[in-house]
Design a protein around this motif. Sequence first.
Motif, PDB file in Angstrom:
ATOM      1  N   ILE A   1       0.391  -0.881   0.026  1.00  0.00           N
ATOM      2  CA  ILE A   1      -0.063  -0.323  -0.086  1.00  0.00           C
ATOM      3  C   ILE A   1       0.974   0.812   0.431  1.00  0.00           C
ATOM      4  O   ILE A   1       1.864   1.397   1.353  1.00  0.00           O
ATOM      5  CB  ILE A   1      -0.347   0.158   1.163  1.00  0.00           C
ATOM      6  N   ASP A   2       1.121   2.305  -1.026  1.00  0.00           N
ATOM      7  CA  ASP A   2       1.360   3.073  -1.275  1.00  0.00           C
ATOM      8  C   ASP A   2       0.686   3.942  -1.487  1.00  0.00           C
ATOM      9  O   ASP A   2       0.008   4.530  -1.773  1.00  0.00           O
ATOM     10  CB  ASP A   2       2.204   2.880  -2.347  1.00  0.00           C
ATOM     11  N   GLY A   3       1.048   6.028  -1.295  1.00  0.00           N
ATOM     12  CA  GLY A   3       0.500   6.804  -2.104  1.00  0.00           C
ATOM     13  C   GLY A   3      -0.951   6.765  -1.535  1.00  0.00           C
ATOM     14  O   GLY A   3      -1.084   6.966   0.164  1.00  0.00           O
TER      15      GLY A   3
ATOM     16  N   PRO B   1       5.257   4.553   3.733  1.00  0.00           N
ATOM     17  CA  PRO B   1       4.922   5.444   3.917  1.00  0.00           C
ATOM     18  C   PRO B   1       6.798   6.166   3.674  1.00  0.00           C
ATOM     19  O   PRO B   1       7.254   6.202   3.702  1.00  0.00           O
ATOM     20  CB  PRO B   1       4.282   5.075   4.768  1.00  0.00           C
ATOM     21  N   ASN B   2       5.937   7.454   2.834  1.00  0.00           N
ATOM     22  CA  ASN B   2       7.554   8.717   2.698  1.00  0.00           C
ATOM     23  C   ASN B   2       7.292   9.352   4.327  1.00  0.00           C
ATOM     24  O   ASN B   2       5.964   9.634   4.828  1.00  0.00           O
ATOM     25  CB  ASN B   2       7.204   9.004   1.892  1.00  0.00           C
ATOM     26  N   VAL B   3       7.601  10.616   3.924  1.00  0.00           N
ATOM     27  CA  VAL B   3       7.527  11.187   5.343  1.00  0.00           C
ATOM     28  C   VAL B   3       5.846  11.873   5.946  1.00  0.00           C
ATOM     29  O   VAL B   3       6.103  11.729   6.487  1.00  0.00           O
ATOM     30  CB  VAL B   3       8.602  12.917   5.205  1.00  0.00           C
ATOM     31  N   ASN B   4       5.159  12.129   5.261  1.00  0.00           N
ATOM     32  CA  ASN B   4       4.529  12.771   5.415  1.00  0.00           C
ATOM     33  C   ASN B   4       3.499  11.779   5.605  1.00  0.00           C
ATOM     34  O   ASN B   4       1.915  11.751   6.287  1.00  0.00           O
ATOM     35  CB  ASN B   4       3.656  13.483   3.761  1.00  0.00           C
ATOM     36  N   GLU B   5       2.932  10.348   4.373  1.00  0.00           N
ATOM     37  CA  GLU B   5       1.935   9.057   4.695  1.00  0.00           C
ATOM     38  C   GLU B   5       2.606   8.871   6.328  1.00  0.00           C
ATOM     39  O   GLU B   5       1.537   7.777   7.365  1.00  0.00           O
ATOM     40  CB  GLU B   5       2.660   8.821   4.250  1.00  0.00           C
ATOM     41  N   TYR B   6       3.521   8.903   6.726  1.00  0.00           N
ATOM     42  CA  TYR B   6       4.844   8.161   8.078  1.00  0.00           C
ATOM     43  C   TYR B   6       3.711   9.047   8.784  1.00  0.00           C
ATOM     44  O   TYR B   6       3.349   8.538   9.574  1.00  0.00           O
ATOM     45  CB  TYR B   6       5.797   7.845   8.096  1.00  0.00           C
TER      46      TYR B   6
ATOM     47  N   ARG C   1       9.209   2.430   5.944  1.00  0.00           N
ATOM     48  CA  ARG C   1       9.589   3.823   6.835  1.00  0.00           C
ATOM     49  C   ARG C   1      10.513   4.546   5.646  1.00  0.00           C
ATOM     50  O   ARG C   1      11.755   4.377   5.844  1.00  0.00           O
ATOM     51  CB  ARG C   1       9.218   4.000   8.013  1.00  0.00           C
ATOM     52  N   LYS C   2      10.225   5.244   4.618  1.00  0.00           N
ATOM     53  CA  LYS C   2      10.526   5.687   3.296  1.00  0.00           C
ATOM     54  C   LYS C   2      12.060   7.534   4.238  1.00  0.00           C
ATOM     55  O   LYS C   2      11.177   7.912   4.939  1.00  0.00           O
ATOM     56  CB  LYS C   2      10.522   6.065   2.174  1.00  0.00           C
ATOM     57  N   GLY C   3      12.721   7.140   3.699  1.00  0.00           N
ATOM     58  CA  GLY C   3      13.816   8.640   4.169  1.00  0.00           C
ATOM     59  C   GLY C   3      15.306   8.280   4.137  1.00  0.00           C
ATOM     60  O   GLY C   3      15.535   7.330   3.157  1.00  0.00           O
TER      61      GLY C   3
ATOM     62  N   GLY D   1       9.368   6.458  -4.636  1.00  0.00           N
ATOM     63  CA  GLY D   1       8.640   5.487  -3.829  1.00  0.00           C
ATOM     64  C   GLY D   1       8.000   4.608  -4.751  1.00  0.00           C
ATOM     65  O   GLY D   1       7.582   3.681  -4.473  1.00  0.00           O
ATOM     66  N   ASP D   2       7.524   5.080  -5.769  1.00  0.00           N
ATOM     67  CA  ASP D   2       6.619   4.117  -7.445  1.00  0.00           C
ATOM     68  C   ASP D   2       7.491   2.912  -7.716  1.00  0.00           C
ATOM     69  O   ASP D   2       7.111   2.047  -8.149  1.00  0.00           O
ATOM     70  CB  ASP D   2       6.055   4.788  -8.241  1.00  0.00           C
ATOM     71  N   ILE D   3       8.842   3.394  -7.611  1.00  0.00           N
ATOM     72  CA  ILE D   3       9.654   2.522  -7.873  1.00  0.00           C
ATOM     73  C   ILE D   3       9.855   1.203  -6.925  1.00  0.00           C
ATOM     74  O   ILE D   3       9.593  -0.394  -7.117  1.00  0.00           O
ATOM     75  CB  ILE D   3      11.183   2.642  -8.414  1.00  0.00           C
TER      76      ILE D   3
END
Length: 376
Positions: free
Chosen positions: A209-211, A234-239, A274-276, A303-305
Amino acid sequence: MCIKLVIFILSDSSEFRDNLKLAYSAAVSRRQQFLIRCLGGSTEKKNFNFQSIRMQSVMSSGPSLEAESVSILTSIIPGLESTKHKGQAGKIAVVGGCREYTGAPYFSAISALKIGADLSHVFCTKDAAPVIKSYSPELIVHPILEESYSIRDDEKSSISAKVIAEVEKWMERFDCLVVGPGLGRDPFLLDCVSHIMKHARERNVPMVIDGDGLYLVTNCLDLVSGYPLAVLTPNVNEYKRLVQKVLSSEVNDENGTDQLLSLAKGIGGVTILRKGKSDFVSDGKTACAVSIYGSPRRCGGQGDILSGSVAVFLSWARQCAAKGEVSMNPTILGCVAGSALLRYAASMAFDKKKRSTLTGDIIECLGRSLQEICPV
Ligand SMILES: NC(=O)C1=CN([C@@H]2O[C@H](COP(=O)(O)OP(=O)(O)OC[C@H]3O[C@@H](n4cnc5c(N)ncnc54)[C@H](O)[C@@H]3O)[C@@H](O)[C@H]2O)[C@@H](O)CC1
Ligand SMILES: Nc1ncnc2c1ncn2[C@@H]1O[C@H](COP(=O)(O)OP(=O)(O)OP(=O)(O)O)[C@@H](O)[C@H]1O
Ligand SMILES: [Mg+2]
């Protein structure tokens, strides 16, 4: 693999590195630098991340993933054997793509193919489909989703039923769904997607699950809560939004590992990537980090890749787990492998394109990256 890793620990001296430069081709040298980075060593390129050491030290049962991401990658990548038929290397479906966003589902779905999946589908809105098809004939594109603006209120329930029936027809064939890249936030569309997720869950189909899928899930945690085959990226905002919703607190980087563990546990043992600057992964029981140096470019789409990559590696890790070849949670293995590969490819693309590096350039480096990490 163990022998190779020892060699590369030794290679973390400048004298040895100089000798390597003379002795090996550019491709081999790059692979060594990657391995040194994976082992937490320094290369002239930078960048050792101390947080990852701290994280490893608090893990109770987790592996030292900085040192093991390469061996994880090589251990779950399936062989290319003449006995195999189409589909055995993975069938992935991306649910995403709307009027605004056509790049995100394309990046995710094409990355899955470039990494080695046999088939990659996209379920998107009618508007987005011809655009996505025109990017690539390799993708199987289903123009089935609808947004509120294109339908009347009295059509909603029949259209919703049609959409769900259409996806359901295909569901069993998929090894993993990626839900959310470029999905948009139209309420009717998200409602249809939540039904799709329920069906996937009933059939034990793993989901990344992304975006905008994370926007949906954050507002309706039941969709994934307690489902061990769900991976949230999740990216920073999504996290931040997830932490606020689930833990009723703010992101606390001082105690990032514990918070990530609590978050994954709080959603019933889903896996969170958790991406960063480093990518941190936890399933609520164990936590680990991938800090391989990637690229300083932060162009949209990376992040899509990652979502497409995690879907493929997670499917392969599940195949290995079914044969008893790996013992760790396949969702964690999929996240670590996806993150490591993306970072390696981003680094390779940046070497070549510098400031003009775009997501498409990174996708073009996926194949060579895999070849350098796990040659065929
Ligand atoms: N070419 C495309 O079609 C792309 C579409 N995308 C899609 O766009 C939709 C929204 O995704 P977003 O990632 O924008 O949603 P976010 O909620 O993460 O971002 C919303 C806002 O926060 C900002 N932001 C993002 N990362 C940040 C960071 N690290 N620090 C501070 N601010 C940050 C963004 O610039 C944006 O203005 C999703 O459906 C996503 O999949 C993205 O995947 C990027 C590429
Ligand atoms: N500061 C950073 N340093 C190094 N790598 C990073 C950094 N931030 C993100 N990344 C890498 O980029 C990948 C994508 O993360 P990012 O936060 O850009 O996701 P995203 O916002 O969802 O991307 P997208 O634009 O596709 O939606 C991560 O896996 C991570 O490896
Ligand atoms: Mg994103």
